[in-house]
Design an enzyme around this catalytic site. Sequence first.
Site: not given
Lengths: 465, 95
Positions: A59, A134, A158
Site C-alpha cells: 500500500k 482503504s 481497511s
Amino acid sequence: MDLKGKTIKDIKASKELVAETLASAKNADKDINAFISFNDDLQDVSGKGVLAGIPASIKDNFNWTGTTTTAGSKILENYVSPYNATVTQRLLDAGAALIGKTNLDAFAHGSSTETSDFGVTKNPHNLERVAGGSSGGSAAAVAAGMSVYSIGSETAGSVRGPAAWCGVVGFAPTFGRNSRYGVAAMGSSLDRPGVLANSVEDVALVSEVIAGQDKYDATSIPEPAPKFAKELKTINLKEKKLKLGLPKQFLDDRIDKEVAEAAMQAVKEYEKLGAEIVEIDLMDPKYSIAVYTIVCRSEVSSNLARIDGIRYGYNSDKKAETILDQLALNRGEGFGNEAKQRSMTGAYALSAGYYDAYYKKAQQVRTLIIDDFKKAFEQVDAIVGPTMPTTAPKIGVTQGNPLFGELADMLTEPSALAGLPCISIPVGKDSDGLPIGFQIFAPQLQEQLVLDLAYTYEKEVGYGV
Amino acid sequence: MSKQIDDKVTKKVADLIKINIPEEEIPNYTQQLNTVLEAADDVSELDTKGVEITSQTHGLKNVWREDEPEEGLDMSKYPNTQNWDGKYFVVKKVL
C-alpha cells in the site's frame, strides 16, 4: 502466468515471474487502477528469502526508500521516501518482490478508495463497483491476479473490508503486533499493518515475516510473535470444544439479507465441523461508530498537523503574508475534502470546552466496548459474523456522505477499537456475483486461533477464490 | 452536545489547524461537520461515570529505550524538495 486465485504454493517463484507480472499488471491496471506507482526498474526484487520471486505489492502509505509514498494524497504526490518502514524492511529482508505501490483512500481515510487523489480502484468482480478501502488497491491487486499477496493497513476495517468486497483473505493481527513505523499515520491508537492474499496460509506466512516488536514503534508489543505459518493447522472443533460467538447485532436489519444468509451458512458449516455456536449480545455497533468517529478523527487532526508543505509536500504558488498563512495555503490546496473534514472534526472534538464531551467520553466508551468483549470472551473462544453489512456498492456511493466509511465499517469498528486480531475470508457471492466476506476475531494475542479457525474453513469447506 | 455548529465555528476550527478554506466552501464543511458530530453524539447516551479512559489497547505504559546516538537520515540522497540547499530548507520570503 495468470495469478488469479493463486497462492504461493501454486506458483514457481522467480525473478522472471515477477517481471512478467509487472508487465501484465501494468496492462490490467488500466481498467482496475489498483496501483499508484509501479516498480519499473525492479528495485529490490533480487533478494533472497522465503518471499523471493513472489510477485507482491504494498500500500502506498508504507515508506519504501527511493519510491514515492503518496498515501493517496496530492499533498504528498512528490514525496520520495528517504527510509523504509519496518514492515517494508522486514519484507525486503525476506526477499519480497514488490512490483508496485497500491491505491488507497487519501491518508487511508475511507472505505472505498473514492477519496484517493489518484482515482477510485475498481472492483475486479465488477468494474462499476468500488473495491472497498482503504486498502482497496491491495485487495483488487490480489483479486485481479496482479499480486500473490499485498500489504495493507487497517484502522477500522481497511484490510478486512476490501478483502471481503474483492473476495480475498485479509488478516490484521493484534494492535501493536506489526510495527507502524514508517506508515503514514492515521489513527495512532488504531493503525495496524495487515496482509491480503488468496489463502490463509499465505497471509500467515507473510504475517510471520513482518510481525514482532520494533524499537522504532513504542506501541509495538513485547510478546514474541508466534510462527504463524509454521504453527498453522486445522482444528478438530468438536474435540477442542470450541465455542464461536455470533453477535445478534451483526445480523440485524442493518445487514443486507444476502450477506446475512451467507454468513449464517458459514456459521452452519462451522457447526457441522463441530463448533458450538453461541448467540451473544454485544453493545450496539452505533457506539463503536461514534467512538471511532471521535477517536480516529482526533488522532487524524494531530497526525496531519505535521504535513505543512515546507520541508516536503505540496507547496502553494500563492503569495502569503506570513509563514502561518503559507502553511494554511499549502494545507488548504494540498489536502482533499476528506482529510480537511476529518482534521476539522477532530480538532473540534479536542478543543477546549468539547474535549470532555467528545474525546474523553469516547475514550471512556472505548473502555466499555473493550469490557463488553472481555465479557463475551468469557463465554466463547472467538466471535464470528459478516465482515461488511453489504457487498461492494456502486462507484459514486460516497458522494455527499461524510460518514460512508464509518457506516460501512460498522461491523469491523468494534474489534478494531479493542485492538483484536481478526481475519476476513470469502464465503460466497450475492445474486449480483459480488463476493461476501466473513470475519473471525479473538482476544488480543490469539492470532493463531483466528488463523487456524479460518484455515479450518479453507481446508474443510473451501471458498474457491 | 447535539447543538449544531455554524459557519463561524467551522471557520474558527479551520483557522486553528491552519487549513485555508475559501469562503464559499465553508457552508459545505459546516454541513459535513454537523453530520459527523451527530453520529458522534451517540456516546452521550451511555453512563461513563467512573470509567477509565482507554488510550492504548494493549496496556503499554512508559516504554523506554537507551538514548544512544544513531546515524540520521542522509538528506542529500532524498531531500524531497527543490528547496534543500544542502544544509537547510529554504522557505519562501513572506515578509
